[in-house]
Design a protein around this motif. Structure first.
Motif, PDB file in Angstrom:
ATOM      1  N   SER A 217     -14.966  -4.373  -0.975  1.00 43.56           N
ATOM      2  CA  SER A 217     -14.492  -5.276  -2.036  1.00 43.56           C
ATOM      3  C   SER A 217     -14.767  -4.701  -3.419  1.00 43.56           C
ATOM      4  CB  SER A 217     -15.176  -6.640  -1.911  1.00 43.56           C
ATOM      5  OG  SER A 217     -14.837  -7.242  -0.691  1.00 43.56           O
ATOM      6  N   ALA A 218     -15.906  -4.042  -3.592  1.00 46.78           N
ATOM      7  CA  ALA A 218     -16.257  -3.489  -4.900  1.00 46.78           C
ATOM      8  C   ALA A 218     -15.333  -2.335  -5.290  1.00 46.78           C
ATOM      9  CB  ALA A 218     -17.711  -3.021  -4.900  1.00 46.78           C
ATOM     10  N   GLU A 219     -14.834  -1.607  -4.346  1.00 52.86           N
ATOM     11  CA  GLU A 219     -13.965  -0.457  -4.606  1.00 52.86           C
ATOM     12  C   GLU A 219     -12.516  -0.749  -4.215  1.00 52.86           C
ATOM     13  OE1 GLU A 219     -14.872   2.339  -6.112  1.00 52.86           O
ATOM     14  OE2 GLU A 219     -16.938   1.620  -6.317  1.00 52.86           O
ATOM     15  N   ILE A 220     -12.077  -1.987  -4.420  1.00 51.48           N
ATOM     16  CA  ILE A 220     -10.733  -2.397  -3.993  1.00 51.48           C
ATOM     17  C   ILE A 220      -9.637  -1.599  -4.696  1.00 51.48           C
ATOM     18  CG2 ILE A 220     -10.376  -4.284  -5.627  1.00 51.48           C
ATOM     19  CD1 ILE A 220      -9.456  -4.267  -1.898  1.00 51.48           C
ATOM     20  N   SER A 221      -9.891  -1.093  -5.889  1.00 49.22           N
ATOM     21  CA  SER A 221      -8.864  -0.309  -6.587  1.00 49.22           C
ATOM     22  C   SER A 221      -8.526   0.965  -5.807  1.00 49.22           C
ATOM     23  CB  SER A 221      -9.327   0.042  -7.999  1.00 49.22           C
ATOM     24  OG  SER A 221     -10.487   0.849  -7.946  1.00 49.22           O
ATOM     25  N   ARG A 222      -9.511   1.502  -5.086  1.00 53.05           N
ATOM     26  CA  ARG A 222      -9.261   2.692  -4.263  1.00 53.05           C
ATOM     27  C   ARG A 222      -8.940   2.314  -2.818  1.00 53.05           C
ATOM     28  NH1 ARG A 222     -14.073   6.564  -6.178  1.00 53.05           N
ATOM     29  NH2 ARG A 222     -14.907   4.637  -6.987  1.00 53.05           N
ATOM     30  N   THR A 223      -9.729   1.426  -2.257  1.00 55.95           N
ATOM     31  CA  THR A 223      -9.534   1.093  -0.843  1.00 55.95           C
ATOM     32  C   THR A 223      -8.238   0.341  -0.607  1.00 55.95           C
ATOM     33  OG1 THR A 223     -10.869  -0.907  -1.084  1.00 55.95           O
ATOM     34  CG2 THR A 223     -11.992   1.070  -0.275  1.00 55.95           C
ATOM     35  N   GLY A 224      -7.833  -0.503  -1.553  1.00 54.82           N
ATOM     36  CA  GLY A 224      -6.570  -1.240  -1.396  1.00 54.82           C
ATOM     37  C   GLY A 224      -5.377  -0.305  -1.316  1.00 54.82           C
TER      38      GLY A 224
ATOM     39  N   ALA B  48      -1.400   2.617   1.869  1.00 57.48           N
ATOM     40  CA  ALA B  48      -0.775   3.886   2.265  1.00 57.48           C
ATOM     41  C   ALA B  48      -0.884   4.094   3.771  1.00 57.48           C
ATOM     42  CB  ALA B  48      -1.434   5.044   1.522  1.00 57.48           C
ATOM     43  N   LEU B  49      -2.029   3.754   4.340  1.00 62.41           N
ATOM     44  CA  LEU B  49      -2.203   3.869   5.785  1.00 62.41           C
ATOM     45  C   LEU B  49      -1.256   2.923   6.518  1.00 62.41           C
ATOM     46  CD1 LEU B  49      -3.768   5.056   8.177  1.00 62.41           C
ATOM     47  CD2 LEU B  49      -5.410   3.191   7.895  1.00 62.41           C
ATOM     48  N   MET B  50      -1.099   1.697   6.002  1.00 65.46           N
ATOM     49  CA  MET B  50      -0.203   0.722   6.616  1.00 65.46           C
ATOM     50  C   MET B  50       1.249   1.237   6.608  1.00 65.46           C
ATOM     51  SD  MET B  50       0.975  -2.981   5.214  1.00 65.46           S
ATOM     52  CE  MET B  50       1.803  -2.128   3.907  1.00 65.46           C
ATOM     53  N   ILE B  51       1.669   1.794   5.489  1.00 67.48           N
ATOM     54  CA  ILE B  51       3.035   2.305   5.395  1.00 67.48           C
ATOM     55  C   ILE B  51       3.217   3.522   6.316  1.00 67.48           C
ATOM     56  CG2 ILE B  51       4.676   3.429   3.828  1.00 67.48           C
ATOM     57  CD1 ILE B  51       3.639   1.482   1.659  1.00 67.48           C
TER      58      ILE B  51
ATOM     59  N   PHE C 174       4.600  -5.850   1.448  1.00 65.91           N
ATOM     60  CA  PHE C 174       3.333  -5.800   2.186  1.00 65.91           C
ATOM     61  C   PHE C 174       2.342  -4.849   1.510  1.00 65.91           C
ATOM     62  CE2 PHE C 174       5.523  -7.709   5.877  1.00 65.91           C
ATOM     63  CZ  PHE C 174       4.590  -8.695   6.159  1.00 65.91           C
ATOM     64  N   GLY C 175       2.856  -3.765   0.923  1.00 67.71           N
ATOM     65  CA  GLY C 175       1.982  -2.851   0.183  1.00 67.71           C
ATOM     66  C   GLY C 175       1.336  -3.529  -1.007  1.00 67.71           C
ATOM     67  N   LEU C 176       2.095  -4.389  -1.705  1.00 66.70           N
ATOM     68  CA  LEU C 176       1.535  -5.121  -2.846  1.00 66.70           C
ATOM     69  C   LEU C 176       0.551  -6.207  -2.404  1.00 66.70           C
ATOM     70  CD1 LEU C 176       4.678  -5.519  -5.142  1.00 66.70           C
ATOM     71  CD2 LEU C 176       2.740  -3.975  -5.452  1.00 66.70           C
ATOM     72  N   LEU C 177       0.772  -6.779  -1.238  1.00 69.18           N
ATOM     73  CA  LEU C 177      -0.125  -7.824  -0.734  1.00 69.18           C
ATOM     74  C   LEU C 177      -1.404  -7.268  -0.097  1.00 69.18           C
ATOM     75  CD1 LEU C 177       2.356 -10.329   0.938  1.00 69.18           C
ATOM     76  CD2 LEU C 177       1.000 -10.687  -1.126  1.00 69.18           C
ATOM     77  N   THR C 178      -1.407  -6.000   0.233  1.00 66.29           N
ATOM     78  CA  THR C 178      -2.525  -5.412   0.955  1.00 66.29           C
ATOM     79  C   THR C 178      -3.865  -5.558   0.230  1.00 66.29           C
ATOM     80  OG1 THR C 178      -1.071  -3.870   2.085  1.00 66.29           O
ATOM     81  CG2 THR C 178      -3.386  -3.300   2.035  1.00 66.29           C
ATOM     82  N   PRO C 179      -3.979  -5.253  -1.069  1.00 70.93           N
ATOM     83  CA  PRO C 179      -5.285  -5.421  -1.721  1.00 70.93           C
ATOM     84  C   PRO C 179      -5.785  -6.867  -1.683  1.00 70.93           C
ATOM     85  CG  PRO C 179      -3.882  -4.029  -3.061  1.00 70.93           C
ATOM     86  CD  PRO C 179      -3.025  -4.585  -1.962  1.00 70.93           C
ATOM     87  N   VAL C 180      -4.904  -7.817  -1.899  1.00 70.56           N
ATOM     88  CA  VAL C 180      -5.306  -9.224  -1.878  1.00 70.56           C
ATOM     89  C   VAL C 180      -5.756  -9.639  -0.484  1.00 70.56           C
ATOM     90  CG1 VAL C 180      -4.480 -11.596  -2.213  1.00 70.56           C
ATOM     91  CG2 VAL C 180      -3.779  -9.799  -3.791  1.00 70.56           C
ATOM     92  N   LEU C 181      -4.988  -9.263   0.519  1.00 67.77           N
ATOM     93  CA  LEU C 181      -5.352  -9.584   1.899  1.00 67.77           C
ATOM     94  C   LEU C 181      -6.631  -8.870   2.314  1.00 67.77           C
ATOM     95  CD1 LEU C 181      -1.832  -9.487   3.606  1.00 67.77           C
ATOM     96  CD2 LEU C 181      -3.180 -11.498   2.961  1.00 67.77           C
ATOM     97  N   THR C 182      -6.841  -7.654   1.798  1.00 65.64           N
ATOM     98  CA  THR C 182      -8.075  -6.931   2.091  1.00 65.64           C
ATOM     99  C   THR C 182      -9.269  -7.661   1.491  1.00 65.64           C
ATOM    100  OG1 THR C 182      -6.876  -4.832   2.100  1.00 65.64           O
ATOM    101  CG2 THR C 182      -9.258  -4.712   1.856  1.00 65.64           C
ATOM    102  N   LEU C 183      -9.148  -8.121   0.251  1.00 70.94           N
ATOM    103  CA  LEU C 183     -10.242  -8.880  -0.377  1.00 70.94           C
ATOM    104  C   LEU C 183     -10.563 -10.151   0.405  1.00 70.94           C
ATOM    105  CD1 LEU C 183      -9.638  -8.656  -4.233  1.00 70.94           C
ATOM    106  CD2 LEU C 183     -11.623  -7.862  -2.949  1.00 70.94           C
ATOM    107  N   LEU C 184      -9.513 -10.886   0.805  1.00 69.80           N
ATOM    108  CA  LEU C 184      -9.734 -12.127   1.560  1.00 69.80           C
ATOM    109  C   LEU C 184     -10.401 -11.848   2.908  1.00 69.80           C
ATOM    110  CD1 LEU C 184      -6.410 -14.048   0.817  1.00 69.80           C
ATOM    111  CD2 LEU C 184      -8.688 -14.514  -0.111  1.00 69.80           C
ATOM    112  N   SER C 185      -9.930 -10.811   3.597  1.00 74.36           N
ATOM    113  CA  SER C 185     -10.523 -10.497   4.906  1.00 74.36           C
ATOM    114  C   SER C 185     -11.953  -9.986   4.756  1.00 74.36           C
ATOM    115  CB  SER C 185      -9.657  -9.498   5.672  1.00 74.36           C
ATOM    116  OG  SER C 185      -9.579  -8.285   4.980  1.00 74.36           O
TER     117      SER C 185
END
Length: 186
Positions: A58-65, A70-73, A23-34
């Motif tokens: 979306s522009a700062e996905i490297s940080r926000t993802g 981390a927040l999800m975990i 789920f941690g690895l999927l979080t950036p992708v799911l964040t971009l889609l949402s």
């Protein structure tokens, strides 16, 4: 893997780790889609003010993802700890209720059981037994003996029928002493 872990704690913990990692690895992708979905929905109703926050995320996905993962975990670990503590608390409450079924517990202050304290304890037990409404009474004596330069802790219980349920006994003592009660020797 989690469904088939059964009673294996290592397999169960490994499967939980892999689920969180996945789920941690999927979080950036799911964040971009949402964020794309939010950008379209709010962009129609609010214009540029609805699109701007979603585009910034979306522009700062490297940080926000990573931050969102981390927040999800952290939230999932908090929920897991809460479940574990709640389960432990409920188990202890059930154990106390089944092991200590009395309405009132009385003990004399002090650690050492002297002859005077034993006499006071015996008199107190007799007075409590004579009170109205007292249906059952149990007593326990905890003391220490020194024999052959070795300290031995001794507990003597005089239990009523209901109190016996809270103990696990290993073998029986003769019929005269304890009326067939079992004792736990170590």
């Amino acid at each position: 893997m989690a469904l088939f872990s059964g009673k294996s704690i290592n397999l169960g913990l490994t499967s939980i780790f892999l689920i969180l990692f996945g789920f941690g690895l999927l979080t950036p992708v799911l964040t971009l889609l949402s964020m794309k979905l939010i950008e379209r929905l709010f962009g129609r109703f609010l214009g540029i003010l609805g699109r701007l926050p979603a585009r910034m995320v979306s522009a700062e996905i490297s940080r926000t993802g990573i931050a969102i993962a981390a927040l999800m975990i952290a939230v999932s670990a908090t929920i897991g700890m809460d479940l574990m503590i709640g389960s432990f608390r409920q188990t202890v409450a059930q154990w106390v209720h089944s092991s200590l079924p009395a309405d009132l517990y009385v003990s004399l202050p002090g650690e050492k059981m002297t002859a005077d304290k034993a006499l006071v304890d015996h008199r107190l037990k007799e007075k409590i037994a004579d009170l109205d409404g007292v249906q059952m009474l149990s007593s326990a004596l905890h003391t220490k003996l020194i024999a052959d330069d070795q300290l031995t802790k001794i507990s003597v219980f005089e239990l009523n029928a209901k109190s016996r349920q809270g103990f696990i006994f290993k073998h029986k003592v003769g019929n005269d002493f304890g009326k067939g009660l079992k004792t736990n020797e170590r």
